[in-house]
Design a protein around this motif. Structure first.
Motif, PDB file in Angstrom:
ATOM      1  N   HIS A 137      68.879  20.455 -35.608  1.00 29.84           N
ATOM      2  CA  HIS A 137      68.727  19.891 -34.258  1.00 29.84           C
ATOM      3  C   HIS A 137      69.840  20.365 -33.327  1.00 29.84           C
ATOM      4  O   HIS A 137      69.596  20.569 -32.126  1.00 29.84           O
ATOM      5  CB  HIS A 137      68.720  18.362 -34.326  1.00 29.84           C
ATOM      6  CG  HIS A 137      67.418  17.771 -34.782  1.00 29.84           C
ATOM      7  ND1 HIS A 137      66.240  17.929 -34.085  1.00 29.84           N
ATOM      8  CD2 HIS A 137      67.122  17.014 -35.872  1.00 29.84           C
ATOM      9  CE1 HIS A 137      65.259  17.296 -34.713  1.00 29.84           C
ATOM     10  NE2 HIS A 137      65.765  16.740 -35.802  1.00 29.84           N
ATOM     11  N   ASP A 139      71.406  23.186 -33.398  1.00 29.53           N
ATOM     12  CA  ASP A 139      71.453  24.663 -33.325  1.00 29.53           C
ATOM     13  C   ASP A 139      72.627  25.227 -34.104  1.00 29.53           C
ATOM     14  O   ASP A 139      73.192  26.256 -33.747  1.00 29.53           O
ATOM     15  CB  ASP A 139      71.493  25.143 -31.874  1.00 29.53           C
ATOM     16  CG  ASP A 139      71.228  26.648 -31.747  1.00 29.53           C
ATOM     17  OD1 ASP A 139      70.449  27.175 -32.556  1.00 29.53           O
ATOM     18  OD2 ASP A 139      71.824  27.283 -30.861  1.00 29.53           O
ATOM     19  N   ASP A 142      69.423  28.117 -38.210  1.00 29.05           N
ATOM     20  CA  ASP A 142      68.110  28.568 -37.745  1.00 29.05           C
ATOM     21  C   ASP A 142      66.997  28.088 -38.658  1.00 29.05           C
ATOM     22  O   ASP A 142      65.868  27.863 -38.210  1.00 29.05           O
ATOM     23  CB  ASP A 142      68.079  30.097 -37.678  1.00 29.05           C
ATOM     24  CG  ASP A 142      69.150  30.649 -36.751  1.00 29.05           C
ATOM     25  OD1 ASP A 142      69.112  30.303 -35.558  1.00 29.05           O
ATOM     26  OD2 ASP A 142      70.017  31.403 -37.219  1.00 29.05           O
ATOM     27  N   GLY A 154      60.434  16.516 -35.002  1.00 27.77           N
ATOM     28  CA  GLY A 154      60.986  17.731 -34.421  1.00 27.77           C
ATOM     29  C   GLY A 154      61.250  18.854 -35.394  1.00 27.77           C
ATOM     30  O   GLY A 154      61.590  19.963 -34.995  1.00 27.77           O
ATOM     31  N   ARG A 273      62.462  24.047 -40.437  1.00 29.92           N
ATOM     32  CA  ARG A 273      62.816  24.709 -39.180  1.00 29.92           C
ATOM     33  C   ARG A 273      62.332  23.849 -38.022  1.00 29.92           C
ATOM     34  O   ARG A 273      61.461  22.991 -38.191  1.00 29.92           O
ATOM     35  CB  ARG A 273      62.207  26.106 -39.098  1.00 29.92           C
ATOM     36  CG  ARG A 273      60.693  26.158 -39.162  1.00 29.92           C
ATOM     37  CD  ARG A 273      60.189  27.599 -39.200  1.00 29.92           C
ATOM     38  NE  ARG A 273      58.750  27.670 -39.339  1.00 29.92           N
ATOM     39  CZ  ARG A 273      57.896  27.673 -38.330  1.00 29.92           C
ATOM     40  NH1 ARG A 273      58.363  27.581 -37.071  1.00 29.92           N
ATOM     41  NH2 ARG A 273      56.591  27.748 -38.515  1.00 29.92           N
ATOM     42  N   LEU A 274      62.891  24.081 -36.857  1.00 29.62           N
ATOM     43  CA  LEU A 274      62.469  23.349 -35.675  1.00 29.62           C
ATOM     44  C   LEU A 274      61.027  23.684 -35.321  1.00 29.62           C
ATOM     45  O   LEU A 274      60.542  24.787 -35.612  1.00 29.62           O
ATOM     46  CB  LEU A 274      63.382  23.673 -34.491  1.00 29.62           C
ATOM     47  CG  LEU A 274      64.821  23.135 -34.560  1.00 29.62           C
ATOM     48  CD1 LEU A 274      65.592  23.591 -33.329  1.00 29.62           C
ATOM     49  CD2 LEU A 274      64.841  21.619 -34.665  1.00 29.62           C
ATOM     50  N   GLY A 275      60.350  22.748 -34.673  1.00 28.31           N
ATOM     51  CA  GLY A 275      58.962  22.957 -34.302  1.00 28.31           C
ATOM     52  C   GLY A 275      58.768  23.847 -33.093  1.00 28.31           C
ATOM     53  O   GLY A 275      57.632  24.054 -32.659  1.00 28.31           O
ATOM     54  N   THR A 276      59.843  24.393 -32.557  1.00 26.72           N
ATOM     55  CA  THR A 276      59.753  25.276 -31.394  1.00 26.72           C
ATOM     56  C   THR A 276      59.339  26.682 -31.829  1.00 26.72           C
ATOM     57  O   THR A 276      59.329  27.005 -33.022  1.00 26.72           O
ATOM     58  CB  THR A 276      61.097  25.338 -30.654  1.00 26.72           C
ATOM     59  OG1 THR A 276      62.117  25.729 -31.587  1.00 26.72           O
ATOM     60  CG2 THR A 276      61.445  23.973 -30.079  1.00 26.72           C
ATOM     61  N   GLU A 277      59.019  27.531 -30.864  1.00 23.64           N
ATOM     62  CA  GLU A 277      58.625  28.910 -31.158  1.00 23.64           C
ATOM     63  C   GLU A 277      59.792  29.648 -31.808  1.00 23.64           C
ATOM     64  O   GLU A 277      60.893  29.723 -31.249  1.00 23.64           O
ATOM     65  CB  GLU A 277      58.222  29.631 -29.864  1.00 23.64           C
ATOM     66  CG  GLU A 277      57.658  31.018 -30.075  1.00 23.64           C
ATOM     67  CD  GLU A 277      56.283  31.006 -30.715  1.00 23.64           C
ATOM     68  OE1 GLU A 277      55.906  32.038 -31.290  1.00 23.64           O
ATOM     69  OE2 GLU A 277      55.600  29.960 -30.644  1.00 23.64           O
ATOM     70  N   SER A 279      62.273  32.662 -33.206  1.00 25.61           N
ATOM     71  CA  SER A 279      62.660  33.994 -32.754  1.00 25.61           C
ATOM     72  C   SER A 279      61.951  35.036 -33.616  1.00 25.61           C
ATOM     73  O   SER A 279      61.423  34.728 -34.686  1.00 25.61           O
ATOM     74  CB  SER A 279      64.173  34.170 -32.871  1.00 25.61           C
ATOM     75  OG  SER A 279      64.559  34.153 -34.243  1.00 25.61           O
TER      76      SER A 279
END
Length: 314
Positions: A137, A139, A142, A154, A273-277, A279
Motif C-alpha cells: 500500500h 509503495d 511492487d 485494494g 499485488r495492488l489492484g491498480t494497472e 507496470s
C-alpha cells in the motif's frame, strides 16, 4: 527540517529515552535535545512529553512517527535506484517474501527473470505478512509472495503454487510404522510450528488442518524458519508440519517426510499485488510466474534421508 532532525526524532520515538537515543546515535544528549526542540519549533507542535521519570509521544508525535520511516525507505530506494543504474540495471522490481516461499519454485522464477531480462534488478525483502501488505500500500514493494489470501481491500491475491503439507518425523520415530500418518496420531506428539507473526499465512493454513481433529495440539515450539524446524525435528524434539518442497530442499538426513492419511492438504502460495494497472516490468514478471516450470515436488509418500533406505532393507 533536516534529515538529522528526523533521525533524532526516530531514535527518541523508538527508545522513549533521551540518553539511550543519544547513545544509539553516538552523540551527546544536549545536541539531541536541541534537534528535537528545533523540529518541534519547525512543525509548531510538541512531539514528546518529557518528565524526570519518563518520555512519551504526544498524539502529534505518534502521527508523525507513522510517516517518518517511509521517508527513510524512500530515500534508501532512491539510493538503490541510482546504484542500480550505475551498475547497468535499467529498472528495478521490489519483491516481498513472507511465510517461506518454496525455494525450488522461487529459484526457477528468478533464473528465468535473469535469463530473459538481465537488465532488471530484482530486490528481495523477507518480511512478515502484515509488513508486506502495508508495504504494498505504501509503495515500498511492487509485488509479494505469501501463504495467505486474507490481505484486505485494494490488494489482489492470486493462488500460484500448491505444495503438499506433510509431517516431518525424526528418524526411527514410532510414527514411521505408518506410510500415511493419521492426523489424530500426529497430535499425540509435541509439534514445532511456524511463528504466528513471522509465518502468519503458513500458520493460518496449518491451523485449519489441525482443526480437523477434536484434539488440542501440543505446541512445543514456534520458529521463524523451516531450517530451525528441521533442526528440532532431527534432534527428536518434536514433529513438524511443512510443505514437501520446503523439507526436501533442506536434505536433512535425520528427518523423514510422511503424508497425512486421507486427502492430502496443500500449502498454497499467493502472489500479492495492488489492484491498480501494473507496470510493464511487473506485468512481464507475473507472466513468468504463470509460465515457469517449477521443480517437481517430491511425492507426499516419498521419504527423505539415509534412514529410508535402511527401512526398506530391514
Amino acid at each position: 527540517m533536516e534529515l538529522r532532525h528526523l533521525r533524532c526524532f526516530l531514535a527518541v520515538a523508538e527508545e522513549l529515552h533521551f540518553a539511550r537515543a543519544a547513545e544509539r546515535l553516538h552523540i551527546e544528549q544536549s545536541p539531541l535535545s536541541r534537534a528535537i526542540k528545533e523540529l518541534e519549533e519547525d512543525l509548531g507542535v510538541k512531539l514528546f512529553v518529557r518528565t524526570t521519570r519518563s518520555t512519551r509521544l504526544t498524539r502529534a508525535g505518534s502521527l508523525f512517527l507513522q510517516h517518518v520511516p517511509r521517508i527513510f525507505t524512500a530515500l534508501q530506494q532512491s539510493r538503490d535506484s541510482v546504484t542500480a543504474a550505475a551498475n547497468g540495471f535499467h529498472s528495478q522490481l521490489r519483491v516481498a517474501l513472507s511465510d517461506g516461499v518454496p525455494p525450488s519454485r522461487l529459484s526457477s522464477l528468478l533464473a528465468l527473470c535473469r535469463r530473459e531480462e538481465p537488465e532488471i534488478e530484482i530486490r528481495l525483502s523477507e518480511v512478515p505478512l502484515s509488513q508486506q501488505i502495508k508495504g504494498l500500500h505504501d509503495d515500498e514493494y511492487d509485488v509479494g509472495f505469501a501463504q495467505s489470501s486474507d490481505v484486505g481491500d485494494g490488494i489482489i491475491a492470486e493462488a500460484i503454487w500448491d505444495d503438499p503439507l506433510v509431517v516431518a518425523v525424526p528418524a526411527r520415530h514410532p510414527l514411521l510404522t505408518h506410510k500415511r500418518i493419521p492426523l489424530d496420531e500426529v497430535l499425540r506428539y509435541p509439534l514445532v510450528l511456524g511463528d504466528c507473526h513471522v509465518c502468519e499465512g503458513y500458520s493460518r493454513q496449518v491451523e485449519r488442518v489441525l482443526r480437523r481433529v477434536d484434539r488440542e495440539p501440543l505446541i512445543a515450539e514456534r520458529v521463524a524458519s523451516v531450517d530451525l524446524m528441521m533442526a528440532l525435528v532431527a534432534a527428536g524434539f518434536a514433529l513438524g508440519l511443512a510443505g514437501i518442497t520446503q523439507i526436501s530442499s533442506r536434505r536433512e538426513p535425520d528427518v523423514v517426510a510422511r503424508p497425512l492419511a486421507g486427502r492430502t492438504p496443500m500449502l498454497t502460495t499467493y502472489l500479492l499485488r495492488l489492484g491498480t494497472e501494473p507496470s510493464n516490468t511487473l506485468a512481464r514478471f507475473v507472466e513468468r510466474i504463470n509460465t515457469v516450470e517449477a521443480s517437481s515436488p517430491r511425492r507426499p509418500d516419498e521419504h527423505l534421508g539415509r534412514h529410508d533406505s535402511e527401512e526398506r532393507e530391514s
